[in-house]
Scaffold this active site. Structure first.
Site, PDB file in Angstrom:
ATOM      1  N   ASP A   1      -6.997   4.233  -4.958  1.00 34.43           N
ATOM      2  CA  ASP A   1      -7.603   4.198  -3.660  1.00 34.43           C
ATOM      3  C   ASP A   1      -8.122   5.441  -3.369  1.00 34.43           C
ATOM      4  O   ASP A   1      -8.418   6.435  -4.269  1.00 34.43           O
ATOM      5  CB  ASP A   1      -6.674   3.695  -2.431  1.00 34.43           C
ATOM      6  CG  ASP A   1      -7.425   3.301  -1.209  1.00 34.43           C
ATOM      7  OD1 ASP A   1      -8.104   2.354  -1.064  1.00 34.43           O
ATOM      8  OD2 ASP A   1      -7.288   4.392  -0.233  1.00 34.43           O
TER       9      ASP A   1
ATOM     10  N   LYS B   1       0.956  -1.277   0.138  1.00 35.43           N
ATOM     11  CA  LYS B   1       0.088   0.058  -0.095  1.00 35.43           C
ATOM     12  C   LYS B   1       0.843   1.148  -0.117  1.00 35.43           C
ATOM     13  O   LYS B   1       1.947   1.195   0.466  1.00 35.43           O
ATOM     14  CB  LYS B   1      -0.797  -0.010   1.219  1.00 35.43           C
ATOM     15  CG  LYS B   1      -2.128   0.797   1.083  1.00 35.43           C
ATOM     16  CD  LYS B   1      -3.507   0.119   0.330  1.00 35.43           C
ATOM     17  CE  LYS B   1      -4.468   1.077  -0.034  1.00 35.43           C
ATOM     18  NZ  LYS B   1      -5.530   0.571  -0.571  1.00 35.43           N
TER      19      LYS B   1
HETATM   20  P1  NDP Z   1     -13.055   7.451  -3.221  1.00 39.43           P
HETATM   21  O1  NDP Z   1     -11.908   8.768  -2.897  1.00 39.43           O
HETATM   22  O2  NDP Z   1     -13.352   7.420  -4.781  1.00 39.43           O
HETATM   23  O3  NDP Z   1     -14.196   7.873  -2.492  1.00 39.43           O
HETATM   24  C1  NDP Z   1     -14.037   7.703  -0.915  1.00 39.43           C
HETATM   25  C2  NDP Z   1     -15.528   8.382  -0.307  1.00 39.43           C
HETATM   26  O4  NDP Z   1     -15.485   8.130   0.957  1.00 39.43           O
HETATM   27  C3  NDP Z   1     -15.831   9.730  -0.717  1.00 39.43           C
HETATM   28  O5  NDP Z   1     -17.136  10.038  -1.082  1.00 39.43           O
HETATM   29  C4  NDP Z   1     -15.231  10.527   0.586  1.00 39.43           C
HETATM   30  O6  NDP Z   1     -15.735  11.794   0.894  1.00 39.43           O
HETATM   31  C5  NDP Z   1     -15.852   9.488   1.519  1.00 39.43           C
HETATM   32  N1  NDP Z   1     -15.166   9.599   2.812  1.00 39.43           N
HETATM   33  C6  NDP Z   1     -13.734   9.635   2.914  1.00 39.43           C
HETATM   34  N2  NDP Z   1     -13.271  10.002   4.314  1.00 39.43           N
HETATM   35  C7  NDP Z   1     -14.543   9.940   4.808  1.00 39.43           C
HETATM   36  C8  NDP Z   1     -15.015  10.331   6.219  1.00 39.43           C
HETATM   37  N3  NDP Z   1     -14.148  10.518   7.068  1.00 39.43           N
HETATM   38  N4  NDP Z   1     -16.316  10.201   6.423  1.00 39.43           N
HETATM   39  C9  NDP Z   1     -17.170  10.125   5.643  1.00 39.43           C
HETATM   40  N5  NDP Z   1     -16.843   9.934   4.287  1.00 39.43           N
HETATM   41  C10 NDP Z   1     -15.615   9.742   3.964  1.00 39.43           C
HETATM   42  O7  NDP Z   1     -12.645   6.279  -2.523  1.00 39.43           O
HETATM   43  P2  NDP Z   1     -12.758   4.711  -3.038  1.00 39.43           P
HETATM   44  O8  NDP Z   1     -14.226   4.851  -3.227  1.00 39.43           O
HETATM   45  O9  NDP Z   1     -11.943   4.208  -3.984  1.00 39.43           O
HETATM   46  O10 NDP Z   1     -12.437   4.099  -1.354  1.00 39.43           O
HETATM   47  C11 NDP Z   1     -13.460   3.919  -0.359  1.00 39.43           C
HETATM   48  C12 NDP Z   1     -13.106   2.858   0.446  1.00 39.43           C
HETATM   49  O11 NDP Z   1     -12.998   1.595  -0.221  1.00 39.43           O
HETATM   50  C13 NDP Z   1     -11.575   3.077   1.017  1.00 39.43           C
HETATM   51  O12 NDP Z   1     -11.756   2.579   2.304  1.00 39.43           O
HETATM   52  C14 NDP Z   1     -10.713   2.068   0.128  1.00 39.43           C
HETATM   53  O13 NDP Z   1      -9.712   1.921   0.838  1.00 39.43           O
HETATM   54  C15 NDP Z   1     -11.653   0.757  -0.195  1.00 39.43           C
HETATM   55  N6  NDP Z   1     -11.395   0.094  -1.126  1.00 39.43           N
HETATM   56  C16 NDP Z   1     -11.344   0.811  -2.448  1.00 39.43           C
HETATM   57  C17 NDP Z   1     -10.875   0.098  -3.566  1.00 39.43           C
HETATM   58  C18 NDP Z   1     -10.929   0.488  -4.885  1.00 39.43           C
HETATM   59  O14 NDP Z   1     -10.789  -0.143  -6.004  1.00 39.43           O
HETATM   60  N7  NDP Z   1     -11.256   2.014  -5.108  1.00 39.43           N
HETATM   61  C19 NDP Z   1     -10.512  -1.335  -3.299  1.00 39.43           C
HETATM   62  C20 NDP Z   1     -10.838  -1.898  -2.030  1.00 39.43           C
HETATM   63  C21 NDP Z   1     -11.150  -1.165  -1.116  1.00 39.43           C
HETATM   64  P3  NDP Z   1     -14.980  13.053   0.369  1.00 39.43           P
HETATM   65  O15 NDP Z   1     -15.214  13.398  -1.187  1.00 39.43           O
HETATM   66  O16 NDP Z   1     -15.517  14.012   1.322  1.00 39.43           O
HETATM   67  O17 NDP Z   1     -13.529  12.890   0.812  1.00 39.43           O
END
Ligand code: NDP
Length: 453
Positions: free
Chosen positions: A165, A125
């Site tokens: 991510d 990571k």
């Molecule tokens: P993105 O950056 O596309 O989206 C993240 C989302 O979560 C945004 O809407 C963000 O809001 C919100 N968010 C972040 N921090 C917080 C918080 N503290 N409270 C509330 N909302 C929050 O990321 P992903 O969708 O790619 O990733 C989301 C999760 O999935 C992570 O845990 C990641 O590690 C996991 N993951 C992702 C993979 C992938 O293929 N993308 C694979 C496996 C796991 P804001 O815009 O305000 O920051």
């Protein structure tokens, strides 16, 4: 004390402030206790001690200049945790909260997740405390180029293959890949999550969200249930959440929530495919905030400052299924109790470690079907693995083929969890123990074969 207890104690003493890493190690190791009895050879070879120590931790300075000519300095990281079963593989996260503890927790989880996919990928990571939110494309490009100026020497298609991510989507991958290609003068599959035009795989953007819903569907099927007519709460509104919304709709469920780090929207009429399309445009193209949803759909309510789980708890909203898809530790014990009280029967984690250990205990005590992130969200990295295969073959599979492989992998992960829980666990369908042990055994056996390295 047991071997496991000793290892946990040692990592806490060594790095007392790495709380997220301690949490992840404890979550995994405490379920591995039965393997210490069945496999004394692992204990003798100190596999448990070795698996919690990264192969290497790379940190570096990332200086960059913004549109106004001001100079900024961020921190870059890559944790190459374990390559026993394949090249290092794991995402890059750009978020102000990024630090060594968070990346070590994510890299550690990635070892077991990647092993579960059945594909040959080690765990890693990386990322930076850089915040792309609100930055111009040119700012993000200069940052990505500076980040890659150091990272390029540590990665490679057979060495380490990063992906996206939080904060790293198609735009960031494009800038980083373009610069890697410039520096190394090779067009190889060194990053995944690429756009189709330059080596990406169909279904990669959808894979984590789709895979999470496929995994939840498998869990529901063990009780003769499915998504049809179910009310579903999803958190986040990024890559994972968006495609989870899409797939839930396709399977006949109704999604009623989404959030970002500023607010939550509740749409009890359901976030259907048309509304999901609006959100994709809002978040991915316009880079807007989820609160803008209520300007367009006035029936929905926006709760500023509350998470999805706060809203469900405070408003007493009934949900059948919860898919936390935002970030780590977003859902605590009180939230989990409210979910149970409001009728939730199934939780599948799209995000990494979104439920606190206390929340997980509440699910387990109340017989809620619970798919931990390393199993439920493994569809993303699995499809990254498929992207690597296609890049190596210089060939692209059609959408139906990648989606069918993804579905098959999620079914196989589900089955591996059940099988490992049957052999090593006390409870049927203990997906936490099943995922940890199934993921661990393959890596441990490979490490054993190599001798002491
Ligand atoms: P993105 O950056 O596309 O989206 C993240 C989302 O979560 C945004 O809407 C963000 O809001 C919100 N968010 C972040 N921090 C917080 C918080 N503290 N409270 C509330 N909302 C929050 O990321 P992903 O969708 O790619 O990733 C989301 C999760 O999935 C992570 O845990 C990641 O590690 C996991 N993951 C992702 C993979 C992938 O293929 N993308 C694979 C496996 C796991 P804001 O815009 O305000 O920051």
């Amino acid at each position: 004390m047991s071997v496991i207890g000793d290892v946990i104690e040692k990592i806490k003493q060594q790095d007392p402030y790495e709380f997220e890493f301690h949490q992840a190690v404890e979550e995994v190791l405490l379920t591995l206790e039965p393997t210490t009895k069945k496999h004394p050879e692992f204990v003798k070879a100190k596999i448990y001690e070795r698996i919690v120590e990264p192969d290497r931790t790379i940190t570096f300075r990332v200086p960059w200049t913004d549109d106004k000519g001001d100079v900024h300095v961020n921190r870059g990281f890559r944790i190459q945790f374990n390559n026993a079963i394949g090249p290092y593989k794991g995402g890059l996260r750009f978020h102000p909260s990024v630090n060594l503890s968070i990346l070590k927790f994510l890299g550690f989880e990635q070892i077991f997740k990647n092993s579960l996919t059945t594909l040959p990928m080690g765990g890693a990571k990386g990322g930076s405390d850089f915040d792309p939110k609100g930055k111009s494309d040119a700012d993000v490009m200069r940052f990505c180029q500076s980040f890659m100026r150091e990272l390029f020497r540590h990665i490679g298609p057979d060495r380490d293959v990063p992906a996206g991510d939080i904060g790293v989507g198609g735009r960031e991958i494009g800038y980083m890949y373009g610069y890697y290609k410039k520096l190394v003068n090779e067009h190889t599959g060194v990053l995944t999550g690429k756009a189709l035009a330059y080596g990406g795989s169909l279904v990669r953007p959808e894979a984590t969200g789709y895979g999470c819903v496929y995994f939840a569907a498998e869990m529901l099927a063990t009780r003769g249930l499915d998504f049809k007519g179910k009310t579903v709460a999803i958190s986040g509104s990024g890559n994972v959440a968006q495609y989870a919304v899409e797939k839930v709709n396709e399977l006949g469920g109704k999604v009623i929530t989404l959030c970002d780090s500023s607010s939550t929207i509740l749409d009890e009429e359901g976030i259907d495919l048309e509304k999901c399309g609006y959100i994709m445009d809002l978040k991915n193209e316009k880079r807007g905030r989820i609160s803008e949803y209520t300007d367009k759909y006035s029936n929905a309510v926006c709760y500023i400052g509350d998470s999805v789980w706060d809203v469900i708890k405070n408003q007493g909203i009934k949900v059948d299924i919860a898919l936390p898809c935002a970030t780590q530790n977003e859902l605590d014990e009180g939230h989990a109790e409210a979910l149970v009280k409001n009728g939730c029967i199934c939780v599948a984690e799209g995000a990494n470690m979104p439920s606190t250990p206390e929340a997980v205990r509440v699910y387990q005590d109340n017989n809620v079907l619970f798919g931990p992130g390393k199993a439920a969200n493994a569809g993303g990295v699995a499809t990254s693995g498929l992207e690597m295969s296609q890049n190596s073959m210089r060939f692209s599979w059609p959408r139906e083929e990648v989606d069918a492989r993804l579905l098959q992998i999620m079914k196989s992960i589900h089955q591996s969890c059940i099988d490992a829980a049957d052999v090593y666990g006390k409870k049927k369908n203990d997906y936490v123990l099943g995922a940890n042990i199934a993921g661990f055994l393959k890596v441990a056996r490979a490490m054993l074969s190599y001798g002491i390295v």
